[in-house]
Enzyme design. Structure first.
Site, PDB file in Angstrom:
ATOM      1  N   ILE A 132       0.832  -1.208   0.000  1.00  0.00           N
ATOM      2  CA  ILE A 132       0.000   0.000   0.000  1.00  0.00           C
ATOM      3  C   ILE A 132       0.869   1.262   0.000  1.00  0.00           C
ATOM      4  O   ILE A 132       0.566   2.235  -0.706  1.00  0.00           O
ATOM      5  CB  ILE A 132      -0.949  -0.023   1.222  1.00  0.00           C
ATOM      6  CG1 ILE A 132      -1.951  -1.186   1.089  1.00  0.00           C
ATOM      7  CG2 ILE A 132      -1.684   1.301   1.361  1.00  0.00           C
ATOM      8  CD1 ILE A 132      -2.796  -1.433   2.335  1.00  0.00           C
TER       9      ILE A 132
ATOM     10  N   ASP B 206      11.308   3.688   4.823  1.00  0.00           N
ATOM     11  CA  ASP B 206      11.010   2.300   5.178  1.00  0.00           C
ATOM     12  C   ASP B 206      12.207   1.751   5.950  1.00  0.00           C
ATOM     13  O   ASP B 206      13.299   2.316   5.936  1.00  0.00           O
ATOM     14  CB  ASP B 206      10.767   1.450   3.911  1.00  0.00           C
ATOM     15  CG  ASP B 206       9.908   0.221   4.163  1.00  0.00           C
ATOM     16  OD1 ASP B 206       8.736   0.198   3.739  1.00  0.00           O
ATOM     17  OD2 ASP B 206      10.413  -0.745   4.809  1.00  0.00           O
TER      18      ASP B 206
ATOM     19  N   SER C  15      -7.722   0.825   9.490  1.00  0.00           N
ATOM     20  CA  SER C  15      -8.137  -0.427   8.835  1.00  0.00           C
ATOM     21  C   SER C  15      -9.624  -0.655   9.121  1.00  0.00           C
ATOM     22  O   SER C  15     -10.186  -0.032  10.039  1.00  0.00           O
ATOM     23  CB  SER C  15      -7.331  -1.581   9.442  1.00  0.00           C
ATOM     24  OG  SER C  15      -7.885  -2.841   9.115  1.00  0.00           O
TER      25      SER C  15
ATOM     26  N   TYR D 171      -3.721  -6.490  16.855  1.00  0.00           N
ATOM     27  CA  TYR D 171      -3.641  -5.644  15.649  1.00  0.00           C
ATOM     28  C   TYR D 171      -4.853  -4.699  15.589  1.00  0.00           C
ATOM     29  O   TYR D 171      -4.706  -3.498  15.349  1.00  0.00           O
ATOM     30  CB  TYR D 171      -3.592  -6.543  14.410  1.00  0.00           C
ATOM     31  CG  TYR D 171      -3.630  -5.798  13.096  1.00  0.00           C
ATOM     32  CD1 TYR D 171      -2.490  -5.201  12.575  1.00  0.00           C
ATOM     33  CD2 TYR D 171      -4.819  -5.697  12.364  1.00  0.00           C
ATOM     34  CE1 TYR D 171      -2.530  -4.516  11.360  1.00  0.00           C
ATOM     35  CE2 TYR D 171      -4.862  -5.013  11.155  1.00  0.00           C
ATOM     36  CZ  TYR D 171      -3.715  -4.424  10.659  1.00  0.00           C
ATOM     37  OH  TYR D 171      -3.756  -3.748   9.458  1.00  0.00           O
TER      38      TYR D 171
ATOM     39  N   ILE E 115      -9.533  -5.669   2.581  1.00  0.00           N
ATOM     40  CA  ILE E 115      -8.638  -6.792   2.317  1.00  0.00           C
ATOM     41  C   ILE E 115      -7.824  -6.467   1.071  1.00  0.00           C
ATOM     42  O   ILE E 115      -8.321  -6.561  -0.061  1.00  0.00           O
ATOM     43  CB  ILE E 115      -9.440  -8.097   2.095  1.00  0.00           C
ATOM     44  CG1 ILE E 115     -10.463  -8.322   3.225  1.00  0.00           C
ATOM     45  CG2 ILE E 115      -8.496  -9.285   1.951  1.00  0.00           C
ATOM     46  CD1 ILE E 115      -9.871  -8.457   4.620  1.00  0.00           C
TER      47      ILE E 115
ATOM     48  N   THR F  89      -1.682  -7.699  -0.497  1.00  0.00           N
ATOM     49  CA  THR F  89      -0.248  -7.386  -0.342  1.00  0.00           C
ATOM     50  C   THR F  89       0.426  -8.513   0.432  1.00  0.00           C
ATOM     51  O   THR F  89      -0.229  -9.456   0.892  1.00  0.00           O
ATOM     52  CB  THR F  89      -0.068  -6.079   0.461  1.00  0.00           C
ATOM     53  OG1 THR F  89      -0.584  -6.316   1.785  1.00  0.00           O
ATOM     54  CG2 THR F  89      -0.800  -4.908  -0.172  1.00  0.00           C
TER      55      THR F  89
HETATM   56  N1  NAI Z   1      -3.054  -5.330   3.506  1.00  0.00           N
HETATM   57  C1  NAI Z   1      -4.255  -5.066   4.034  1.00  0.00           C
HETATM   58  O1  NAI Z   1      -5.253  -5.773   3.767  1.00  0.00           O
HETATM   59  C2  NAI Z   1      -4.447  -3.906   4.948  1.00  0.00           C
HETATM   60  C3  NAI Z   1      -3.409  -3.124   5.405  1.00  0.00           C
HETATM   61  N2  NAI Z   1      -3.643  -2.076   6.261  1.00  0.00           N
HETATM   62  C4  NAI Z   1      -2.561  -1.248   6.754  1.00  0.00           C
HETATM   63  O2  NAI Z   1      -1.909  -0.616   5.656  1.00  0.00           O
HETATM   64  C5  NAI Z   1      -0.535  -0.410   5.965  1.00  0.00           C
HETATM   65  C6  NAI Z   1       0.321  -1.015   4.861  1.00  0.00           C
HETATM   66  O3  NAI Z   1       0.033  -2.402   4.757  1.00  0.00           O
HETATM   67  P1  NAI Z   1       0.572  -3.332   3.575  1.00  0.00           P
HETATM   68  O4  NAI Z   1       1.137  -2.533   2.494  1.00  0.00           O
HETATM   69  O5  NAI Z   1      -0.478  -4.318   3.303  1.00  0.00           O
HETATM   70  O6  NAI Z   1       1.756  -4.084   4.368  1.00  0.00           O
HETATM   71  P2  NAI Z   1       3.128  -4.699   3.844  1.00  0.00           P
HETATM   72  O7  NAI Z   1       3.593  -5.632   4.893  1.00  0.00           O
HETATM   73  O8  NAI Z   1       3.007  -5.193   2.446  1.00  0.00           O
HETATM   74  O9  NAI Z   1       4.098  -3.431   3.803  1.00  0.00           O
HETATM   75  C7  NAI Z   1       4.411  -2.744   4.991  1.00  0.00           C
HETATM   76  C8  NAI Z   1       5.662  -1.905   4.776  1.00  0.00           C
HETATM   77  O10 NAI Z   1       5.946  -1.262   6.024  1.00  0.00           O
HETATM   78  C9  NAI Z   1       7.325  -1.438   6.316  1.00  0.00           C
HETATM   79  N3  NAI Z   1       7.553  -1.430   7.761  1.00  0.00           N
HETATM   80  C10 NAI Z   1       7.175  -2.372   8.664  1.00  0.00           C
HETATM   81  N4  NAI Z   1       7.627  -2.060   9.873  1.00  0.00           N
HETATM   82  C11 NAI Z   1       8.285  -0.892   9.740  1.00  0.00           C
HETATM   83  C12 NAI Z   1       8.983  -0.052  10.646  1.00  0.00           C
HETATM   84  N5  NAI Z   1       9.105  -0.376  11.944  1.00  0.00           N
HETATM   85  N6  NAI Z   1       9.536   1.077  10.181  1.00  0.00           N
HETATM   86  C13 NAI Z   1       9.459   1.404   8.869  1.00  0.00           C
HETATM   87  N7  NAI Z   1       8.831   0.649   7.963  1.00  0.00           N
HETATM   88  C14 NAI Z   1       8.244  -0.491   8.397  1.00  0.00           C
HETATM   89  C15 NAI Z   1       7.690  -2.786   5.713  1.00  0.00           C
HETATM   90  O11 NAI Z   1       9.099  -2.907   5.512  1.00  0.00           O
HETATM   91  C16 NAI Z   1       6.894  -2.759   4.425  1.00  0.00           C
HETATM   92  O12 NAI Z   1       7.614  -2.153   3.373  1.00  0.00           O
HETATM   93  C17 NAI Z   1      -0.313  -1.036   7.343  1.00  0.00           C
HETATM   94  O13 NAI Z   1      -0.386  -0.038   8.340  1.00  0.00           O
HETATM   95  C18 NAI Z   1      -1.482  -2.005   7.464  1.00  0.00           C
HETATM   96  O14 NAI Z   1      -1.780  -2.258   8.810  1.00  0.00           O
HETATM   97  C19 NAI Z   1      -4.903  -1.763   6.671  1.00  0.00           C
HETATM   98  C20 NAI Z   1      -5.960  -2.506   6.250  1.00  0.00           C
HETATM   99  C21 NAI Z   1      -5.825  -3.623   5.359  1.00  0.00           C
HETATM  100  C1  BUO Z   2      -4.664  -6.332   7.414  1.00  0.00           C
HETATM  101  C2  BUO Z   2      -5.938  -5.747   7.850  1.00  0.00           C
HETATM  102  O1  BUO Z   2      -6.000  -4.666   8.341  1.00  0.00           O
HETATM  103  C3  BUO Z   2      -7.059  -6.490   7.646  1.00  0.00           C
HETATM  104  C4  BUO Z   2      -8.244  -6.208   8.383  1.00  0.00           C
HETATM  105  O2  BUO Z   2      -7.089  -7.352   6.847  1.00  0.00           O
END
Ligand code: NAI
Ligand code: BUO
Length: 259
Positions: free
Chosen positions: A17, A36, A142, A155, A187, A190
Protein backbone atom coordinates in the site's frame (compact mmCIF):
# COMPACT_ATOMS: atom_id res chain seq x y z
CA UNK A 1 -1.99 18.09 -11.39
CA UNK A 2 -3.58 18.27 -7.94
CA UNK A 3 -0.35 17.96 -5.93
CA UNK A 4 2.07 19.90 -8.15
CA UNK A 5 4.86 21.46 -6.10
CA UNK A 6 3.88 19.67 -2.88
CA UNK A 7 6.20 17.41 -0.90
CA UNK A 8 4.83 14.19 0.61
CA UNK A 9 6.51 11.67 2.91
CA UNK A 10 5.23 8.09 2.94
CA UNK A 11 6.34 5.53 5.52
CA UNK A 12 6.33 1.85 4.65
CA UNK A 13 6.93 2.91 1.04
CA UNK A 14 9.03 -0.09 -0.05
CA UNK A 15 6.07 -2.24 -1.03
CA UNK A 16 2.34 -2.84 -0.91
CA UNK A 17 0.00 0.00 0.00
CA UNK A 18 2.83 2.43 0.83
CA UNK A 19 4.42 1.98 -2.58
CA UNK A 20 1.01 2.41 -4.23
CA UNK A 21 0.39 5.64 -2.29
CA UNK A 22 3.83 7.04 -3.06
CA UNK A 23 3.46 6.40 -6.78
CA UNK A 24 -0.07 7.83 -6.91
CA UNK A 25 1.05 11.02 -5.12
CA UNK A 26 3.98 11.25 -7.55
CA UNK A 27 1.61 10.78 -10.48
CA UNK A 28 -0.44 13.68 -9.10
CA UNK A 29 2.70 15.85 -9.13
CA UNK A 30 4.07 15.57 -5.58
CA UNK A 31 7.76 15.18 -4.85
CA UNK A 32 8.03 12.16 -2.60
CA UNK A 33 10.17 11.10 0.35
CA UNK A 34 10.14 7.32 0.66
CA UNK A 35 10.75 5.92 4.12
CA UNK A 36 11.01 2.30 5.18
CA UNK A 37 13.06 -0.08 7.27
CA UNK A 38 13.81 -2.09 4.09
CA UNK A 39 16.54 -0.17 2.24
CA UNK A 40 16.92 -2.23 -0.94
CA UNK A 41 13.32 -2.04 -2.20
CA UNK A 42 13.16 1.71 -1.47
CA UNK A 43 15.59 2.43 -4.29
CA UNK A 44 13.40 0.59 -6.79
CA UNK A 45 10.38 2.67 -5.76
CA UNK A 46 12.50 5.84 -6.01
CA UNK A 47 13.26 4.99 -9.64
CA UNK A 48 9.56 4.35 -10.32
CA UNK A 49 8.60 7.72 -8.81
CA UNK A 50 11.30 9.63 -10.69
CA UNK A 51 10.09 8.07 -13.93
CA UNK A 52 6.81 9.93 -13.30
CA UNK A 53 8.70 13.23 -13.55
CA UNK A 54 8.96 14.25 -9.89
CA UNK A 55 11.81 14.45 -7.39
CA UNK A 56 12.13 11.51 -5.01
CA UNK A 57 14.39 10.74 -2.08
CA UNK A 58 14.78 7.76 0.24
CA UNK A 59 15.44 7.50 3.96
CA UNK A 60 15.85 4.34 5.99
CA UNK A 61 14.06 4.62 9.33
CA UNK A 62 12.28 2.46 11.86
CA UNK A 63 9.01 4.25 12.62
CA UNK A 64 8.97 2.88 16.15
CA UNK A 65 12.02 5.09 16.88
CA UNK A 66 10.98 8.68 17.55
CA UNK A 67 14.35 10.20 16.60
CA UNK A 68 14.41 8.35 13.30
CA UNK A 69 10.95 9.58 12.32
CA UNK A 70 11.87 13.18 13.15
CA UNK A 71 15.11 12.75 11.14
CA UNK A 72 13.13 11.39 8.19
CA UNK A 73 10.90 14.49 8.15
CA UNK A 74 13.96 16.79 8.35
CA UNK A 75 15.55 14.85 5.51
CA UNK A 76 12.44 15.17 3.32
CA UNK A 77 12.39 18.95 3.76
CA UNK A 78 16.12 19.33 3.09
CA UNK A 79 16.23 17.01 0.10
CA UNK A 80 13.01 18.13 -1.57
CA UNK A 81 12.72 21.77 -0.46
CA UNK A 82 9.32 21.62 1.25
CA UNK A 83 7.02 19.58 3.43
CA UNK A 84 3.24 19.40 2.99
CA UNK A 85 1.89 15.86 3.44
CA UNK A 86 2.76 13.09 5.92
CA UNK A 87 1.42 9.57 5.31
CA UNK A 88 1.93 7.36 8.36
CA UNK A 89 1.41 4.09 6.52
CA UNK A 90 3.99 1.63 7.94
CA UNK A 91 2.49 -1.14 10.03
CA UNK A 92 2.71 -4.81 10.86
CA UNK A 93 0.05 -7.46 11.44
CA UNK A 94 -0.13 -10.15 14.05
CA UNK A 95 -2.36 -13.21 13.90
CA UNK A 96 -2.64 -14.81 17.34
CA UNK A 97 -5.38 -15.88 19.73
CA UNK A 98 -5.61 -13.35 22.57
CA UNK A 99 -4.80 -16.11 25.07
CA UNK A 100 -1.31 -16.52 23.57
CA UNK A 101 -0.29 -12.87 23.30
CA UNK A 102 2.91 -11.98 25.19
CA UNK A 103 4.30 -8.67 26.46
CA UNK A 104 6.96 -8.93 23.74
CA UNK A 105 4.21 -9.16 21.11
CA UNK A 106 2.38 -6.11 22.39
CA UNK A 107 5.60 -4.08 22.78
CA UNK A 108 6.54 -4.76 19.16
CA UNK A 109 3.19 -4.12 17.52
CA UNK A 110 2.20 -1.15 19.71
CA UNK A 111 5.61 0.46 19.11
CA UNK A 112 5.27 0.23 15.34
CA UNK A 113 1.54 0.64 14.69
CA UNK A 114 0.66 3.15 17.41
CA UNK A 115 3.87 4.91 18.43
CA UNK A 116 5.06 5.02 14.82
CA UNK A 117 1.94 6.98 13.91
CA UNK A 118 2.29 9.22 16.98
CA UNK A 119 5.92 10.10 16.16
CA UNK A 120 4.86 10.82 12.58
CA UNK A 121 2.06 13.13 13.72
CA UNK A 122 4.44 14.98 16.08
CA UNK A 123 7.24 15.39 13.58
CA UNK A 124 5.02 16.47 10.70
CA UNK A 125 2.91 18.91 12.74
CA UNK A 126 6.01 20.58 14.18
CA UNK A 127 7.45 20.91 10.68
CA UNK A 128 4.27 22.50 9.30
CA UNK A 129 4.18 24.92 12.26
CA UNK A 130 7.87 25.83 11.85
CA UNK A 131 7.33 26.44 8.15
CA UNK A 132 4.22 28.53 8.86
CA UNK A 133 1.80 26.81 6.53
CA UNK A 134 -1.01 24.28 6.51
CA UNK A 135 -0.38 20.55 6.23
CA UNK A 136 -1.99 17.16 5.83
CA UNK A 137 -1.42 14.18 8.10
CA UNK A 138 -2.89 10.88 6.90
CA UNK A 139 -2.71 7.73 9.01
CA UNK A 140 -3.19 4.03 8.25
CA UNK A 141 -6.07 2.49 10.19
CA UNK A 142 -8.14 -0.43 8.83
CA UNK A 143 -11.53 -2.08 8.84
CA UNK A 144 -9.96 -3.64 11.94
CA UNK A 145 -9.99 -0.12 13.42
CA UNK A 146 -13.80 -0.17 13.19
CA UNK A 147 -14.49 -3.84 14.04
CA UNK A 148 -12.26 -6.04 16.19
CA UNK A 149 -11.25 -9.16 14.22
CA UNK A 150 -10.80 -12.59 15.83
CA UNK A 151 -7.13 -13.70 15.85
CA UNK A 152 -6.22 -10.11 14.96
CA UNK A 153 -7.21 -8.72 18.36
CA UNK A 154 -4.00 -6.89 19.22
CA UNK A 155 -3.64 -5.64 15.65
CA UNK A 156 -7.26 -4.42 15.80
CA UNK A 157 -6.48 -2.59 19.06
CA UNK A 158 -3.65 -0.73 17.33
CA UNK A 159 -5.92 0.34 14.49
CA UNK A 160 -8.61 1.58 16.92
CA UNK A 161 -5.79 3.51 18.63
CA UNK A 162 -4.84 5.11 15.32
CA UNK A 163 -8.40 6.44 15.06
CA UNK A 164 -8.12 7.89 18.58
CA UNK A 165 -4.82 9.59 17.78
CA UNK A 166 -6.28 10.89 14.52
CA UNK A 167 -9.25 12.48 16.28
CA UNK A 168 -7.14 13.99 19.08
CA UNK A 169 -4.54 15.35 16.67
CA UNK A 170 -7.25 16.80 14.42
CA UNK A 171 -8.57 18.76 17.41
CA UNK A 172 -5.13 19.84 18.66
CA UNK A 173 -3.84 21.06 15.31
CA UNK A 174 -6.96 22.43 13.60
CA UNK A 175 -6.16 26.03 14.57
CA UNK A 176 -2.83 25.66 12.73
CA UNK A 177 -4.52 24.69 9.47
CA UNK A 178 -3.36 21.09 9.82
CA UNK A 179 -5.88 18.37 9.00
CA UNK A 180 -5.47 14.82 10.31
CA UNK A 181 -7.40 11.90 8.83
CA UNK A 182 -7.10 8.13 8.56
CA UNK A 183 -7.77 5.67 5.76
CA UNK A 184 -9.30 2.31 6.60
CA UNK A 185 -8.68 -0.33 3.92
CA UNK A 186 -10.34 -3.74 3.81
CA UNK A 187 -8.64 -6.79 2.32
CA UNK A 188 -5.73 -5.62 0.20
CA UNK A 189 -3.71 -8.20 -1.72
CA UNK A 190 -0.25 -7.39 -0.34
CA UNK A 191 2.48 -9.35 1.44
CA UNK A 192 0.72 -8.53 4.71
CA UNK A 193 -2.24 -10.67 3.66
CA UNK A 194 0.03 -13.49 2.44
CA UNK A 195 1.42 -13.58 5.98
CA UNK A 196 -2.02 -13.29 7.62
CA UNK A 197 -3.35 -16.13 5.49
CA UNK A 198 -0.36 -18.35 6.32
CA UNK A 199 -0.69 -17.72 10.05
CA UNK A 200 -4.45 -18.47 9.95
CA UNK A 201 -3.61 -21.74 8.18
CA UNK A 202 -1.15 -22.69 10.95
CA UNK A 203 -3.52 -21.76 13.78
CA UNK A 204 -6.89 -22.94 12.48
CA UNK A 205 -5.87 -25.70 10.06
CA UNK A 206 -7.47 -23.84 7.15
CA UNK A 207 -5.94 -24.62 3.75
CA UNK A 208 -3.48 -22.06 2.41
CA UNK A 209 -5.39 -19.33 0.59
CA UNK A 210 -8.70 -20.27 2.19
CA UNK A 211 -8.87 -17.46 4.76
CA UNK A 212 -8.02 -14.80 2.17
CA UNK A 213 -10.63 -16.26 -0.20
CA UNK A 214 -13.25 -16.31 2.55
CA UNK A 215 -12.71 -12.66 3.39
CA UNK A 216 -12.68 -11.58 -0.28
CA UNK A 217 -15.96 -13.44 -0.85
CA UNK A 218 -17.48 -11.20 1.83
CA UNK A 219 -16.74 -8.00 -0.11
CA UNK A 220 -19.87 -6.46 -1.67
CA UNK A 221 -18.02 -5.18 -4.74
CA UNK A 222 -16.81 -8.71 -5.40
CA UNK A 223 -13.04 -8.36 -5.54
CA UNK A 224 -10.03 -7.82 -3.32
CA UNK A 225 -8.77 -4.28 -2.84
CA UNK A 226 -5.61 -3.08 -4.57
CA UNK A 227 -3.02 -0.57 -3.32
CA UNK A 228 -4.29 1.76 -6.07
CA UNK A 229 -7.79 1.69 -4.55
CA UNK A 230 -6.34 2.82 -1.22
CA UNK A 231 -4.05 5.36 -2.88
CA UNK A 232 -7.00 7.07 -4.57
CA UNK A 233 -8.48 7.93 -1.16
CA UNK A 234 -5.11 9.04 0.21
CA UNK A 235 -4.54 11.28 -2.83
CA UNK A 236 -7.87 12.96 -2.12
CA UNK A 237 -6.96 13.43 1.55
CA UNK A 238 -3.57 14.86 0.51
CA UNK A 239 -5.06 17.48 -1.80
CA UNK A 240 -6.88 20.77 -1.29
CA UNK A 241 -10.29 19.21 -2.07
CA UNK A 242 -10.25 17.62 1.40
CA UNK A 243 -9.45 20.86 3.25
CA UNK A 244 -12.75 20.84 5.17
CA UNK A 245 -12.38 17.23 6.38
CA UNK A 246 -10.52 16.45 9.59
CA UNK A 247 -10.53 13.82 12.33
CA UNK A 248 -12.17 11.19 10.10
CA UNK A 249 -11.29 7.52 9.64
CA UNK A 250 -12.63 6.79 6.18
CA UNK A 251 -13.44 3.24 5.09
CA UNK A 252 -12.28 2.10 1.66
CA UNK A 253 -13.16 -1.59 1.69
CA UNK A 254 -15.44 -2.34 -1.26
CA UNK A 255 -18.34 -2.84 1.13
CA UNK A 256 -17.44 -4.86 4.22
CA UNK A 257 -17.90 -2.65 7.24
CA UNK A 258 -20.66 -0.02 7.26
CA UNK A 259 -20.38 3.02 9.54
N1 NAI B 1 -3.05 -5.33 3.51
C1 NAI B 1 -4.26 -5.07 4.03
O1 NAI B 1 -5.25 -5.77 3.77
C2 NAI B 1 -4.45 -3.91 4.95
C3 NAI B 1 -3.41 -3.12 5.40
N2 NAI B 1 -3.64 -2.08 6.26
C4 NAI B 1 -2.56 -1.25 6.75
O2 NAI B 1 -1.91 -0.62 5.66
C5 NAI B 1 -0.54 -0.41 5.96
C6 NAI B 1 0.32 -1.01 4.86
O3 NAI B 1 0.03 -2.40 4.76
P1 NAI B 1 0.57 -3.33 3.58
O4 NAI B 1 1.14 -2.53 2.49
O5 NAI B 1 -0.48 -4.32 3.30
O6 NAI B 1 1.76 -4.08 4.37
P2 NAI B 1 3.13 -4.70 3.84
O7 NAI B 1 3.59 -5.63 4.89
O8 NAI B 1 3.01 -5.19 2.45
O9 NAI B 1 4.10 -3.43 3.80
C7 NAI B 1 4.41 -2.74 4.99
C8 NAI B 1 5.66 -1.90 4.78
O10 NAI B 1 5.95 -1.26 6.02
C9 NAI B 1 7.33 -1.44 6.32
N3 NAI B 1 7.55 -1.43 7.76
C10 NAI B 1 7.17 -2.37 8.66
N4 NAI B 1 7.63 -2.06 9.87
C11 NAI B 1 8.29 -0.89 9.74
C12 NAI B 1 8.98 -0.05 10.65
N5 NAI B 1 9.10 -0.38 11.94
N6 NAI B 1 9.54 1.08 10.18
C13 NAI B 1 9.46 1.40 8.87
N7 NAI B 1 8.83 0.65 7.96
C14 NAI B 1 8.24 -0.49 8.40
C15 NAI B 1 7.69 -2.79 5.71
O11 NAI B 1 9.10 -2.91 5.51
C16 NAI B 1 6.89 -2.76 4.42
O12 NAI B 1 7.61 -2.15 3.37
C17 NAI B 1 -0.31 -1.04 7.34
O13 NAI B 1 -0.39 -0.04 8.34
C18 NAI B 1 -1.48 -2.01 7.46
O14 NAI B 1 -1.78 -2.26 8.81
C19 NAI B 1 -4.90 -1.76 6.67
C20 NAI B 1 -5.96 -2.51 6.25
C21 NAI B 1 -5.83 -3.62 5.36
C1 BUO C 1 -4.66 -6.33 7.41
C2 BUO C 1 -5.94 -5.75 7.85
O1 BUO C 1 -6.00 -4.67 8.34
C3 BUO C 1 -7.06 -6.49 7.65
C4 BUO C 1 -8.24 -6.21 8.38
O2 BUO C 1 -7.09 -7.35 6.85
Amino acid sequence: MALNGKTALVTGASQGIGRGIALRLAKDGANVALVDIKADKLETVRGEAEALGVKATTFVADVSKRDEVHAAVDHAETALGGFDVMVNNAGIAQVKPLADVTPEDTDRIYNININGVLWGIQAAAQKFIDRGHKGKIINASSIAGHDGFAMLGVYSATKFAVRALTQAAAKEYASRGITVNAYCPGIVGTDMWVEIDERFAEITGAAKGETYKKYVEGIALGRAETPDDVAALVAFLAGDDSDYITGQAILTDGGMVYR
